[in-house]
Design an enzyme around this catalytic site. Structure first.
Site, PDB file in Angstrom:
ATOM      1  N   CYS A   2       0.847  -1.190   0.000  1.00  0.00           N
ATOM      2  CA  CYS A   2       0.000   0.000   0.000  1.00  0.00           C
ATOM      3  C   CYS A   2       0.890   1.250   0.000  1.00  0.00           C
ATOM      4  O   CYS A   2       1.976   1.245   0.579  1.00  0.00           O
ATOM      5  CB  CYS A   2      -0.949   0.107   1.182  1.00  0.00           C
ATOM      6  SG  CYS A   2      -2.119  -1.237   1.294  1.00  0.00           S
ATOM      7  N   ARG A  27       3.515  -0.341  -5.054  1.00  0.00           N
ATOM      8  CA  ARG A  27       3.294  -0.883  -3.712  1.00  0.00           C
ATOM      9  C   ARG A  27       1.973  -1.630  -3.595  1.00  0.00           C
ATOM     10  O   ARG A  27       1.664  -2.220  -2.556  1.00  0.00           O
ATOM     11  CB  ARG A  27       3.327   0.253  -2.679  1.00  0.00           C
ATOM     12  CG  ARG A  27       4.595   1.054  -2.687  1.00  0.00           C
ATOM     13  CD  ARG A  27       4.533   2.158  -1.681  1.00  0.00           C
ATOM     14  NE  ARG A  27       4.592   1.642  -0.335  1.00  0.00           N
ATOM     15  CZ  ARG A  27       5.719   1.418   0.336  1.00  0.00           C
ATOM     16  NH1 ARG A  27       6.875   1.693  -0.228  1.00  0.00           N
ATOM     17  NH2 ARG A  27       5.685   0.945   1.548  1.00  0.00           N
ATOM     18  N   TRP A  74      -2.884  -2.655  -1.681  1.00  0.00           N
ATOM     19  CA  TRP A  74      -2.620  -4.085  -1.876  1.00  0.00           C
ATOM     20  C   TRP A  74      -3.425  -4.766  -0.779  1.00  0.00           C
ATOM     21  O   TRP A  74      -3.133  -4.614   0.400  1.00  0.00           O
ATOM     22  CB  TRP A  74      -1.131  -4.386  -1.729  1.00  0.00           C
ATOM     23  CG  TRP A  74      -0.764  -5.783  -2.150  1.00  0.00           C
ATOM     24  CD1 TRP A  74      -0.502  -6.217  -3.413  1.00  0.00           C
ATOM     25  CD2 TRP A  74      -0.619  -6.925  -1.307  1.00  0.00           C
ATOM     26  NE1 TRP A  74      -0.205  -7.559  -3.411  1.00  0.00           N
ATOM     27  CE2 TRP A  74      -0.267  -8.021  -2.133  1.00  0.00           C
ATOM     28  CE3 TRP A  74      -0.757  -7.149   0.069  1.00  0.00           C
ATOM     29  CZ2 TRP A  74      -0.041  -9.303  -1.629  1.00  0.00           C
ATOM     30  CZ3 TRP A  74      -0.540  -8.430   0.564  1.00  0.00           C
ATOM     31  CH2 TRP A  74      -0.182  -9.486  -0.292  1.00  0.00           C
ATOM     32  N   ASN A  98      -1.208   2.461   5.642  1.00  0.00           N
ATOM     33  CA  ASN A  98      -0.380   1.376   5.124  1.00  0.00           C
ATOM     34  C   ASN A  98       0.126   0.598   6.329  1.00  0.00           C
ATOM     35  O   ASN A  98       0.766   1.165   7.203  1.00  0.00           O
ATOM     36  CB  ASN A  98       0.801   1.955   4.339  1.00  0.00           C
ATOM     37  CG  ASN A  98       1.857   0.905   4.017  1.00  0.00           C
ATOM     38  OD1 ASN A  98       1.533  -0.276   3.897  1.00  0.00           O
ATOM     39  ND2 ASN A  98       3.102   1.322   3.885  1.00  0.00           N
ATOM     40  N   GLY A  99      -0.216  -0.686   6.382  1.00  0.00           N
ATOM     41  CA  GLY A  99       0.216  -1.510   7.511  1.00  0.00           C
ATOM     42  C   GLY A  99      -0.899  -2.458   7.897  1.00  0.00           C
ATOM     43  O   GLY A  99      -1.816  -2.708   7.115  1.00  0.00           O
ATOM     44  N   GLU A 483      17.051 -17.074 -10.075  1.00  0.00           N
ATOM     45  CA  GLU A 483      16.582 -15.707 -10.321  1.00  0.00           C
ATOM     46  C   GLU A 483      15.960 -15.592 -11.717  1.00  0.00           C
ATOM     47  O   GLU A 483      14.933 -14.925 -11.896  1.00  0.00           O
ATOM     48  CB  GLU A 483      17.752 -14.724 -10.130  1.00  0.00           C
ATOM     49  CG  GLU A 483      17.457 -13.275 -10.481  1.00  0.00           C
ATOM     50  CD  GLU A 483      16.328 -12.637  -9.680  1.00  0.00           C
ATOM     51  OE1 GLU A 483      15.878 -13.218  -8.684  1.00  0.00           O
ATOM     52  OE2 GLU A 483      15.879 -11.559 -10.103  1.00  0.00           O
ATOM     53  N   LYS A 487      12.141 -14.434 -12.355  1.00  0.00           N
ATOM     54  CA  LYS A 487      11.811 -13.301 -13.228  1.00  0.00           C
ATOM     55  C   LYS A 487      10.757 -13.710 -14.249  1.00  0.00           C
ATOM     56  O   LYS A 487       9.792 -12.996 -14.483  1.00  0.00           O
ATOM     57  CB  LYS A 487      13.092 -12.860 -13.941  1.00  0.00           C
ATOM     58  CG  LYS A 487      13.359 -11.431 -14.124  1.00  0.00           C
ATOM     59  CD  LYS A 487      13.774 -10.617 -12.944  1.00  0.00           C
ATOM     60  CE  LYS A 487      12.980 -10.750 -11.713  1.00  0.00           C
ATOM     61  NZ  LYS A 487      13.556 -10.207 -10.513  1.00  0.00           N
ATOM     62  N   GLU A 490       7.245 -14.380 -12.504  1.00  0.00           N
ATOM     63  CA  GLU A 490       6.508 -13.255 -11.929  1.00  0.00           C
ATOM     64  C   GLU A 490       5.940 -12.302 -12.977  1.00  0.00           C
ATOM     65  O   GLU A 490       4.904 -11.688 -12.735  1.00  0.00           O
ATOM     66  CB  GLU A 490       7.296 -12.520 -10.838  1.00  0.00           C
ATOM     67  CG  GLU A 490       8.472 -11.700 -11.265  1.00  0.00           C
ATOM     68  CD  GLU A 490       9.180 -11.038 -10.074  1.00  0.00           C
ATOM     69  OE1 GLU A 490       8.556 -10.710  -9.071  1.00  0.00           O
ATOM     70  OE2 GLU A 490      10.395 -10.824 -10.197  1.00  0.00           O
ATOM     71  N   HIS A 506      18.405 -36.347 -10.412  1.00  0.00           N
ATOM     72  CA  HIS A 506      17.795 -36.818  -9.163  1.00  0.00           C
ATOM     73  C   HIS A 506      16.286 -36.554  -9.161  1.00  0.00           C
ATOM     74  O   HIS A 506      15.660 -36.539  -8.109  1.00  0.00           O
ATOM     75  CB  HIS A 506      18.469 -36.144  -7.969  1.00  0.00           C
ATOM     76  CG  HIS A 506      19.928 -36.465  -7.884  1.00  0.00           C
ATOM     77  ND1 HIS A 506      20.391 -37.695  -7.488  1.00  0.00           N
ATOM     78  CD2 HIS A 506      21.029 -35.739  -8.229  1.00  0.00           C
ATOM     79  CE1 HIS A 506      21.709 -37.703  -7.543  1.00  0.00           C
ATOM     80  NE2 HIS A 506      22.120 -36.530  -7.997  1.00  0.00           N
ATOM     81  N   LYS A 605       5.614  -4.440  -4.719  1.00  0.00           N
ATOM     82  CA  LYS A 605       7.078  -4.397  -4.686  1.00  0.00           C
ATOM     83  C   LYS A 605       7.637  -4.505  -3.268  1.00  0.00           C
ATOM     84  O   LYS A 605       8.618  -5.194  -3.035  1.00  0.00           O
ATOM     85  CB  LYS A 605       7.582  -3.116  -5.340  1.00  0.00           C
ATOM     86  CG  LYS A 605       9.079  -3.172  -5.537  1.00  0.00           C
ATOM     87  CD  LYS A 605       9.525  -2.323  -6.661  1.00  0.00           C
ATOM     88  CE  LYS A 605      11.002  -2.482  -6.914  1.00  0.00           C
ATOM     89  NZ  LYS A 605      11.366  -3.776  -7.505  1.00  0.00           N
TER      90      LYS A 605
HETATM   91  O1  M6R Z   1      12.862  -4.998  -1.083  1.00  0.00           O
HETATM   92  P1  M6R Z   1      13.416  -6.379  -0.931  1.00  0.00           P
HETATM   93  O2  M6R Z   1      14.676  -6.579  -1.664  1.00  0.00           O
HETATM   94  O3  M6R Z   1      13.555  -6.792   0.515  1.00  0.00           O
HETATM   95  O4  M6R Z   1      12.324  -7.324  -1.583  1.00  0.00           O
HETATM   96  C1  M6R Z   1      12.441  -8.717  -1.542  1.00  0.00           C
HETATM   97  C2  M6R Z   1      11.475  -9.371  -2.502  1.00  0.00           C
HETATM   98  O5  M6R Z   1      10.158  -9.072  -2.165  1.00  0.00           O
HETATM   99  C3  M6R Z   1      11.729  -8.951  -3.952  1.00  0.00           C
HETATM  100  O6  M6R Z   1      13.040  -9.187  -4.336  1.00  0.00           O
HETATM  101  C4  M6R Z   1      10.774  -9.709  -4.901  1.00  0.00           C
HETATM  102  O7  M6R Z   1      11.103 -11.055  -4.916  1.00  0.00           O
HETATM  103  C5  M6R Z   1      10.807  -9.093  -6.303  1.00  0.00           C
HETATM  104  N1  M6R Z   1       9.471  -8.987  -6.822  1.00  0.00           N
HETATM  105  C6  M6R Z   1      11.536  -9.910  -7.286  1.00  0.00           C
HETATM  106  O8  M6R Z   1      11.536  -9.383  -8.561  1.00  0.00           O
END
Ligand code: M6R
Length: 610
Positions: A2, A27, A74, A98-99, A483, A487, A490, A506, A605
């Site tokens: 949020c 956010r 969110w 927010n929270g 990673e 990517k 997501e 395995h 994010k």
């Molecule tokens: O702000 P942070 O680096 O702590 O965030 C961690 C994850 O939420 C963040 O890396 C998330 O996995 C991203 N969406 C990846 O692209």
């Protein structure tokens, strides 16, 4: 999650609030809303969905006024409906939050018994009811705010309008980010800097427990003990254009292209080619000499950075490194002591699980340190009295999928490895010199890779209809495979798995057939022959191989349907180079599939809830 924003000044609040929300949409984007006060009345507009829905409504029904608050959501408590959209309003009091208010059920019951009726399922509406109730009982706004804060448990950053008084906006923060932007006869509240960067570069970073008011020409802050305090005003060097797309179709694309600059900035003043030293003045390098091991705590992409960093730190500093998912760390009573450095990696500096892991480390007497991209965010603040923070200087990252933050984290981990090695004298001068030279070359090498975008897009076109993909890597390329898979899933919603190449036989090899594209990272160096052997196994079972490796690697080329070439450099930084084509590959697949690249479904994010 949020985002909240507030404005008081002489300009039309609606414009500033909506612009601010557009920079905070990363956010959360389940709903958006704003409220203003005009002649003692509250005007409120809320819409489900992205900000565009709210913009459309405002085009027909504007929100006049020069004081207002806004929110992009969110969803945590209650579905993304109009009723649950912020701002919430009761008895002349309007709140954005927010929270999470953890005791909202009991407070709701208590208020219900007193005759309150609620129009949403949110925890936030409780705050509006409590403040409204205390105001109705004759408390002034500051007292009503404090009484309410004394009743709620959990995390909050709030901005509050009182329609009886349009000369100020109340605010409070505890465990959720909130900053005050200082203007000329105008002031701002925001969850994050980019929201108001086009209006000011002067900010007050509020502390936990801070509450007070922004007025036209002044800011009034009280600390958690209700004492009036002056907080320092800091100037940020981010420019407003950093928070714009700058001609790119998506923020993610722009951020991929910013990597040479972001890496050069992250290195600036910290290393000099031809020397054997790093200058990492923000961190407490004394700690580095006394520790016996490092535990990295992080989530998502930052966790993958930690996994990658382990290889270079262990190799150069001969120090054991453990990498832990922050969300799991404290639930198994970790064994820590003053010789264990707990290193948090977090782009946003506010990920709830990472923050909680650090608090656990403090409780157990371990020194803590961070790698983060956001100055004065919660994690760096927590680390300030201990090991400090090595900042990545990536600039604001707005695309939800992390790109430049990841590669600058890898660079920061390389810097840390060099620093550890030189403090602890675990490496030859030659090794340190080579590592510094490799880092220095990186920005140029990434520029060269970006020139190959069209080729990578052509590869992406071949796989746009895939349902699944496997990513394989060995050694430090294993986390790069993880990673790459993260990517892809997501932003394109294609199911993708990252695997250590050696694990193939395995289990996962059972998945291989002509419908299973396999991305294999096979760079020269330790384990190369073994990866190629794994690749032969995939090939023998009809799997389609997309090779990521050296341009000159004829063998890899012959085994691969397609190649995504990376060029030279040292082993320690080839992880950074390999990340770039994988980012572009995911980006183009997602773009060709027509997904919302910058704001993929269900994600936000900054994950500020556990
Ligand atoms: O702000 P942070 O680096 O702590 O965030 C961690 C994850 O939420 C963040 O890396 C998330 O996995 C991203 N969406 C990846 O692209």
């Amino acid at each position: 999650m949020c985002g909240i924003v507030g404005y008081i000044g002489d300009k039309i609040a609606e414009d500033i609030l909506v612009e601010g929300l557009s920079k905070l949409e990363y956010r959360g984007y389940d709903s958006a809303g704003i409220a203003t006060i005009v002649e003692g009345d509250t005007i409120r507009r809320r819409q489900v969905g992205k900000l565009i829905q709210l913009r459309n409504e405002l085009a027909n029904s504007p929100c006049p006024g020069t004081i207002g608050i806004g929110h992009t959501r969110w969803a945590t408590h209650g579905a993304p409906t109009q009723d649950n959209a912020h701002p919430h309003h009761h008895a002349g009091i309007t709140v954005v939050h927010n929270g999470i208010i953890e005791n909202h059920h009991s407070l709701r019951e208590e208020l219900r018994e007193k005759g309150h009726t609620f129009s949403s399922e949110t925890d936030t509406e409780i705050i509006a009811h409590l403040i409204g109730r205390y105001r109705g009982e004759g408390q002034d706004m500051l007292t009503a705010l404090r009484t309410t804060l004394g009743r709620v448990e959990g995390a909050y950053a709030i901005a509050v309008l009182d329609q009886l008084d349009d000369s100020r906006i109340a605010f409070a923060r505890k465990a959720s980010p909130l900053i005050v932007g200082i203007g000329q006869s105008e002031n701002f509240l925001a969850s994050d800097i980019p929201a108001v960067l086009s209006h000011t570069r002067s900010f007050v970073f509020l502390e936990d427990g801070d509450h007070g008011f922004i007025h036209h020409g002044k800011v009034e802050i009280y600390d958690e003990h209700e004492n009036a305090v002056e907080r320092p005003i800091k100037t940020v060097d981010w420019s407003p254009v950093m928070a714009e797309k700058g001609g790119h179709k998506h923020f993610m694309h722009k951020e991929i292209y910013e990597q040479p600059r972001a890496i050069a900035d992250t290195l600036r003043g910290r290393i000099q080619p031809g020397t054997l030293e790093t200058t990492l003045s923000e961190i407490n390098t004394e700690i580095l000499n006394s520790i016996e091991r490092i535990i990295v705590v992080a989530c998502g992409t930052s966790y993958h950075a930690g996994m990658t960093g382990r290889y270079v730190i262990e190799k150069m500093a001969r120090l054991p490194v453990q990498v832990e998912l922050a969300s799991e760390f404290r639930y198994r009573d970790p064994i820590l002591n003053d010789k264990t450095l707990v290193l948090a990696i977090s782009q946003s500096g506010e990920t709830a699980d990472t923050l909680a892991a650090l608090k656990e480390a403090i409780e157990k007497g371990a020194p803590i340190m961070a790698i983060s991209n956001v100055i004065d965010s919660a994690i760096p603040r927590l680390c300030e009295p201990s090991g400090g923070t090595l900042y990545t200087r990536a600039g604001p990252e707005i695309g939800v999928a992390s790109t430049k933050a990841f590669t600058t984290q890898l660079v920061a981990l390389n810097l840390l490895a060099i620093e550890l090695a030189s403090v602890r004298k675990t490496c030859s001068d030659k090794t340190i010199e080579t590592a510094i030279d490799a880092l220095t070359r990186l920005p140029r090498e990434i520029e060269n890779l970006l020139d190959l975008e069209d080729d990578i897009k052509a590869v992406a076109r071949e796989y746009v209809k895939a349902d699944n993909m496997l990513y394989l890597g060995r050694g430090s390329m294993f986390p790069i495979a993880l990673e790459g898979a993260l990517k892809l899933k997501e932003i394109s919603y294609i199911h993708a798995e990252g695997y250590a190449a050696g694990e193939m036989k395995h289990g996962p090899i059972a998945l291989i057939d002509e419908n299973m594209p396999v991305v294999v990272i096979a760079t020269p160096g330790l384990g190369y022959e073994k990866v190629v052997a794994n690749l032969e196994e995939v090939k023998a079972r009809g799997g389609k191989i997309i090779g990521v490796g050296h341009e000159s690697d004829a063998h890899l080329k012959s085994l691969s349907e397609q190649m995504m070439p990376i060029n030279g450099s040292e082993d320690s930084v080839s992880t950074v180079l390999a990340s770039v084509p994988l980012q572009l590959f995911s980006y183009h697949i997602a773009d060709l599939r027509g997904t919302d690249v910058d704001q993929p479904r269900n994600l936000a994010k900054s994950v500020t809830v556990e």
